[in-house]
Design an enzyme around this catalytic site. Structure first.
Site, PDB file in Angstrom:
ATOM      1  N   ASN A   9       0.863  -1.182   0.000  1.00  6.91           N
ATOM      2  CA  ASN A   9       0.000   0.000   0.000  1.00  6.91           C
ATOM      3  C   ASN A   9       0.903   1.237   0.000  1.00  6.91           C
ATOM      4  OD1 ASN A   9      -1.815   2.045   0.526  1.00  6.91           O
ATOM      5  ND2 ASN A   9      -2.151   1.473   2.670  1.00  6.91           N
ATOM      6  N   LYS A  11       0.032   4.269  -0.175  1.00  4.16           N
ATOM      7  CA  LYS A  11      -0.610   5.437   0.463  1.00  4.16           C
ATOM      8  C   LYS A  11      -0.463   6.679  -0.422  1.00  4.16           C
ATOM      9  CE  LYS A  11       0.484   3.358   4.882  1.00  4.16           C
ATOM     10  NZ  LYS A  11       0.176   3.438   6.300  1.00  4.16           N
ATOM     11  N   HIS A  95      -9.383   0.742   4.769  1.00  4.04           N
ATOM     12  CA  HIS A  95      -8.114   0.912   5.477  1.00  4.04           C
ATOM     13  C   HIS A  95      -8.347   1.807   6.695  1.00  4.04           C
ATOM     14  CE1 HIS A  95      -4.020   2.166   6.357  1.00  4.04           C
ATOM     15  NE2 HIS A  95      -3.631   1.079   5.706  1.00  4.04           N
ATOM     16  N   GLU A  97      -6.791   4.188   7.880  1.00  2.00           N
ATOM     17  CA  GLU A  97      -6.616   5.633   7.646  1.00  2.00           C
ATOM     18  C   GLU A  97      -7.863   6.232   7.025  1.00  2.00           C
ATOM     19  OE1 GLU A  97      -2.888   5.255   5.585  1.00  2.00           O
ATOM     20  OE2 GLU A  97      -1.951   4.650   7.472  1.00  2.00           O
ATOM     21  N   GLU A 167      -5.323  -5.444  10.453  1.00  2.00           N
ATOM     22  CA  GLU A 167      -4.294  -4.430  10.690  1.00  2.00           C
ATOM     23  C   GLU A 167      -4.578  -3.707  12.002  1.00  2.00           C
ATOM     24  OE1 GLU A 167      -2.354  -3.102   6.835  1.00  2.00           O
ATOM     25  OE2 GLU A 167      -4.184  -1.967   6.960  1.00  2.00           O
ATOM     26  N   GLY A 173       2.409   1.893  10.734  1.00  2.00           N
ATOM     27  CA  GLY A 173       3.313   3.028  10.601  1.00  2.00           C
ATOM     28  C   GLY A 173       4.008   3.425  11.894  1.00  2.00           C
TER      29      GLY A 173
HETATM   30  C1  PEP Z   1      -0.621  -0.157   5.845  1.00  2.00           C
HETATM   31  O1  PEP Z   1      -0.546   0.913   5.290  1.00  2.00           O
HETATM   32  O2  PEP Z   1      -1.590  -0.889   5.610  1.00  2.00           O
HETATM   33  C2  PEP Z   1       0.430  -0.548   6.777  1.00  2.00           C
HETATM   34  C3  PEP Z   1       0.329  -1.694   7.387  1.00  2.00           C
HETATM   35  O3  PEP Z   1       1.477   0.327   6.949  1.00  2.00           O
HETATM   36  P1  PEP Z   1       2.904   0.008   7.662  1.00  2.00           P
HETATM   37  O4  PEP Z   1       3.409  -1.273   7.035  1.00  2.00           O
HETATM   38  O5  PEP Z   1       3.747   1.188   7.316  1.00  2.00           O
HETATM   39  O6  PEP Z   1       2.646  -0.148   9.099  1.00  2.00           O
END
Ligand code: PEP
Length: 249
Positions: A9, A11, A95, A97, A167, A173
């Site tokens: 991803n 982003k 997601h 976010e 997640e 992040g």
């Molecule tokens: C994500 O954006 O879904 C994610 C898991 O980010 P990161 O790997 O940076 O934690």
């Protein structure tokens, strides 16, 4: 046997040129890897050009979101059929976010998932608890509510087009990964939940990805867990070398 999935991803990072350069660098590094489904999710504006760049490779293309209507007066939205038109086989939906900053709810995730599947896309539906929810021991109830709401009304046959990404929000992040055991505990719970809500065969077949600070040095332990079928990778997918190391774990 569930074919593992490693999805990146990207982003809100990278111009069109940078996105194309990244997949061009990635392609030879993963070319021999036929055992894993490898997916990248650039920003909308780069989709079509990245699609051209991955032609003939083993890399698939995902968008990071979609709308549920096919067309109409919905300024700023992108319909699933337009993602297909741009070369996507997958779309990430829900997601954290988007849930956190853009008002995404289980209801909108559900509408998007149904519309995307109807348009012929595969969906990567994200769920995950916040730190406060984990600390107050609500992880399982939060996940159950999100799964039930996000996947409500989907026919069992539609599940061949569904990938679930667990997640934990506190691990995205932040550099904090769930331990292998913490991740497996929730993945096992999700699979048992799918068995209860749908059927054992649906549960046995559905891929459940882990996401949250997956890196080349922690992917092996996570992938060794019986109910972890892959990873949704943010930060470490922005460099060809680290994403390839994860995909080739
Ligand atoms: C994500 O954006 O879904 C994610 C898991 O980010 P990161 O790997 O940076 O934690």
């Amino acid at each position: 046997m569930r074919k593992p999935v490693i999805a990146g991803n990207w982003k809100l990072f990278k111009t069109i040129g940078e996105s194309v350069a990244l997949v061009q660098e990635l392609t030879p590094l993963v070319a021999k890897n036929k055992d894993i489904e490898i997916i990248v999710a650039p920003v909308f504006t780069a989709l079509s050009r990245v699609c051209d760049a991955i032609e003939g490779s083993n890399i698939k293309l995902a968008a990071q979101d979609c709308y549920w209507e096919e067309e109409g007066a919905f300024t700023g939205e992108v319909a699933p059929k337009l993602l297909k038109d741009a070369g996507c086989s997958h779309v990430i939906i829900g997601h954290s976010e988007r849930r956190q900053y853009f008002g995404e709810t289980d209801l909108t995730v559900n509408k998007k998932a149904k519309a995307a599947i109807a348009a012929g896309l595969n969906v990567i539906v994200c769920v995950g608890e916040s730190l406060a929810e984990r600390e107050s021991e609500q992880t399982f109830s939060v996940i159950e509510t999100q799964i039930q709401g996000s996947l409500s009304g989907l026919a069992a046959e539609a599940f061949t087009h569904v990938v679930i990404a667990y997640e934990p929000v506190w691990a995205i992040g932040t550099g904090k990964t769930a331990s292998d055991a913490q991740a497996q505990e929730v993945h096992g719970f999700i699979r048992r939940l799918i068995a209860r809500l749908y059927s054992q065969s649906v549960a046995d077949a559905v891929r459940i990805l882990y996401g949250g600070s997956v890196k080349p040095d922690n992917v092996k332990g996570l992938m060794a867990q019986p109910d972890i079928d892959g990873a949704l990778v943010g930060g470490a997918s922005l460099k060809a070398e680290s994403f390839a190391a994860i995909a080739n774990f």
